[in-house]
Write an enzyme that holds these catalytic residues in place. Sequence first.
Site, PDB file in Angstrom:
ATOM      1  N   THR A 211       0.851  -1.181  -0.402  1.00 15.27           N
ATOM      2  CA  THR A 211       0.272  -0.013   0.269  1.00 15.27           C
ATOM      3  C   THR A 211       1.002   1.788  -0.056  1.00 15.27           C
ATOM      4  O   THR A 211       2.172   1.208  -0.374  1.00 15.27           O
ATOM      5  CB  THR A 211      -0.740  -0.344   0.967  1.00 15.27           C
ATOM      6  OG1 THR A 211      -1.786   1.791   1.201  1.00 15.27           O
ATOM      7  CG2 THR A 211      -0.175  -0.240   2.595  1.00 15.27           C
ATOM      8  N   ASN A 212       0.346   1.857   0.227  1.00 14.39           N
ATOM      9  CA  ASN A 212       0.732   4.085   0.648  1.00 14.39           C
ATOM     10  C   ASN A 212       0.890   4.750   1.133  1.00 14.39           C
ATOM     11  O   ASN A 212      -0.063   3.601   2.861  1.00 14.39           O
ATOM     12  CB  ASN A 212       0.780   4.306  -1.034  1.00 14.39           C
ATOM     13  CG  ASN A 212      -0.878   4.602  -1.164  1.00 14.39           C
ATOM     14  OD1 ASN A 212      -1.274   5.465  -0.886  1.00 14.39           O
ATOM     15  ND2 ASN A 212      -1.347   4.099  -2.059  1.00 14.39           N
ATOM     16  N   ARG A 213       1.326   5.268   1.702  1.00 16.59           N
ATOM     17  CA  ARG A 213       0.497   6.443   2.425  1.00 16.59           C
ATOM     18  C   ARG A 213      -0.323   7.702   2.765  1.00 16.59           C
ATOM     19  O   ARG A 213      -0.543   8.285   3.574  1.00 16.59           O
ATOM     20  CB  ARG A 213       2.026   7.376   3.227  1.00 16.59           C
ATOM     21  CG  ARG A 213       3.514   6.688   3.395  1.00 16.59           C
ATOM     22  CD  ARG A 213       4.939   7.849   3.513  1.00 16.59           C
ATOM     23  NE  ARG A 213       6.109   7.167   4.287  1.00 16.59           N
ATOM     24  CZ  ARG A 213       6.591   5.954   5.116  1.00 16.59           C
ATOM     25  NH1 ARG A 213       5.535   5.832   6.204  1.00 16.59           N
ATOM     26  NH2 ARG A 213       7.213   5.893   5.125  1.00 16.59           N
ATOM     27  N   SER A 214      -1.167   7.310   1.623  1.00 15.52           N
ATOM     28  CA  SER A 214      -2.454   8.069   1.647  1.00 15.52           C
ATOM     29  C   SER A 214      -3.033   8.285   2.938  1.00 15.52           C
ATOM     30  O   SER A 214      -3.563   7.176   3.076  1.00 15.52           O
ATOM     31  CB  SER A 214      -2.931   8.117   0.824  1.00 15.52           C
ATOM     32  OG  SER A 214      -3.823   8.356  -0.112  1.00 15.52           O
TER      33      SER A 214
END
Length: 401
Positions: A211-214
Amino acid sequence: MKSPLSNRAVVLGITGSIASYKAVDLASKLVQAGAQVDVILSRGASQFVTALTFRSFTHRPVVTDLFDPDSELAVEHVALAQRAEIVVVAPATVHTIAKLALGLADDALTTTVLATQAPVLLAPAMDGRMYEHPATRENLHKLEERGVTVVGPAEGHLASGLRGWGRMVEPGELLGHIAAVLGHKGDLAGTTVVVTAGGTQEPLDPVRVLTNRSSGKMGYAVAEAARDRGARTVLVAAPTALTDPPAVEVHHVGTALEMGAAVAKLARGVAVLVMAAAVADYRPVETAPRKVKRGKQETWTVELTRTPDILMGVEGPRVKVGFAAETEDLLSNAREKLRTKGVDLFVANDVTSPGSGFGSDTNEVIILGRDGVVEKLPLMSKYEVAHRVLDRVAKLLPARR
Ligand code: C5P
């Protein structure tokens, strides 16, 4: 752009329920959001909460009795009804709901509701069985047919000790519904705006994801701003820690492919698509059906495959907006994406700059348009950024009918 409630005239009617204590918090939140709040307490409500409580933070007279000669506002109930931009009844007891359905006017609150041309919002609170009673259902249905907005009740613990449907919706959530009703004649009224938010999660196995840091905050702010300008707002949300925005249709998705499928379905024929989600550009080719065990091997190589570009592939929305989170060459990257992705507006932000990007409540962005207009905005709240983006969208829309 301040809060959607700033300087709005809100009449808050409170009726006699144990949930009256929540109205104290609601009134306080309304005042903090900048609203001018006039409180009307029913006789029953005065048994639970006092006029002094409300007067202390609304700094305005509180109406308690239609016929009280000492009350400045009692004889002015029609003036209050005229001044109101919205009349909120929270909590609304079963008895008050029945009176309103019948059009009775035997106290200051019911008289005000009858005399006002402003929209009316009710937040019912009652015992679960009283809510289920056909008389109550019929009364609520009748009020909704007349254009009254009914929010709740919610399910949960009731004062009777039982669980069921009957709890008043929490004040923070009511605030969103009030903003939505106040914005119903905004510049996006009659349009549908689809917004995506959050970071997609691509599973490696049943317990691990890429995933990512959004944080999802920017997309959620766009959804709230669109709602507050009168749009029917649909939010396609990848996992976030945020609660669903009130008065917004929310669809939860996990992966980039799920988001793509949801957008393809929901954005067909709509006015606006705002892709604020951080969509995975690559996903694992294979997802293990069972948890991958820590083995003897020192490394684990995962093969990734590119995900389809949702923005580029979607057909239908009259105006398309993309978001670009960059760590370098902000403008040139955003210009390139504006061209290749075929969108109308691109909102670029440097996620390495302080106060911008992931998790922050503020953002400093540049809005680039296909029309060549480049707007460099100072640091502001994500809700304000959302409105600046929607200002540009609203300008583009008339030409795309
Ligand atoms: O190329 P980049 O991922 O930086 O582009 C960002 C924009 O493209 C965002 O609006 C994002 O929501 C969208 N996007 C997409 N589908 C993907 C990847 C990104 O629609 N697979």
